[in-house]
Design a protein around this motif. Structure first.
Motif, short mmCIF file in Angstrom:
data_model
loop_
_atom_site.label_atom_id
_atom_site.label_comp_id
_atom_site.label_asym_id
_atom_site.label_seq_id
_atom_site.Cartn_x
_atom_site.Cartn_y
_atom_site.Cartn_z
N TRP A 83 -5.98 13.14 -5.13
CA TRP A 83 -5.02 12.07 -5.27
C TRP A 83 -3.82 12.56 -6.03
O TRP A 83 -2.77 11.93 -5.97
CB TRP A 83 -6.07 11.09 -6.09
N TRP A 86 -0.96 10.18 -8.38
CA TRP A 86 -1.14 8.78 -7.89
C TRP A 86 -2.43 8.22 -8.82
O TRP A 86 -2.53 6.95 -9.13
CB TRP A 86 -1.39 8.41 -6.49
N LEU A 89 -2.02 6.31 -12.00
CA LEU A 89 -1.87 4.86 -12.11
C LEU A 89 -2.92 4.14 -12.71
O LEU A 89 -2.71 3.17 -13.37
CB LEU A 89 -1.68 4.16 -10.66
N SER A 113 6.07 13.30 -11.66
CA SER A 113 5.22 12.38 -10.84
C SER A 113 3.98 11.83 -11.80
O SER A 113 3.90 10.41 -11.79
CB SER A 113 4.42 13.09 -9.69
N ALA A 117 3.78 7.53 -12.61
CA ALA A 117 2.64 7.04 -12.15
C ALA A 117 1.98 6.43 -13.43
O ALA A 117 1.47 5.21 -13.58
CB ALA A 117 1.56 7.99 -11.60
#
Length: 134
Positions: A83, A86, A89, A113, A117
């Motif tokens: 994943w 992401w 999150l 990134s 997130a």
């Protein structure tokens, strides 16, 4: 607002904290703009999570995952690797979120990134808390 920032930062590291309660109190008090409160809490919590992420990256240099983990733990890391950033999150989740941030650093997920997130996930959580107490 400094107290909110400190509470949010500490709440996002391994140490327990109650930044949601501080945010709820300040929103209910109506002394500051809600958007400013949410932003301060989000930034503090994100920086705390990045501290945990960095600790994971540091740990990976000394303790490679392949040498330390059980098969089940390696499978969990594989899922996180799949994943990617992401998954961060969900860094706002109690208990699990700190582990996700640590594992993200350990897996050397992209810093940018991961930051994005983590920030989005934590912002959405604080917006929900603030909205509940408006």
């Amino acid at each position: 607002m400094l107290g909110l920032f400190i509470s949010a930062f500490i709440s996002s590291t391994i140490a327990p904290g109650g930044s949601e309660a501080v945010l709820a109190y300040l929103v209910n008090n109506q002394q500051y703009a809600v958007t400013n409160l949410v932003l301060v809490a989000t930034i503090g919590n994100t920086l705390g999570a990045l501290t945990t992420w960095w600790l994971g990256m540091w740990a990976a240099k000394k303790y490679p995952a392949e040498n330390l983990l059980t098969e089940k733990q390696r499978k969990s890391l594989h899922t996180l690797r799949h994943w990617g950033s992401w998954a961060l999150l969900f860094s706002w989740l109690p208990v699990v979120g700190d582990g996700l941030c640590f594992a993200g650093g350990w897996l050397k997920l992209s810093l940018i990134s991961s930051l994005l997130a983590i920030f989005i996930g934590k912002a959405l959580r604080y917006i929900a808390v603030a909205y509940a107490f408006i």
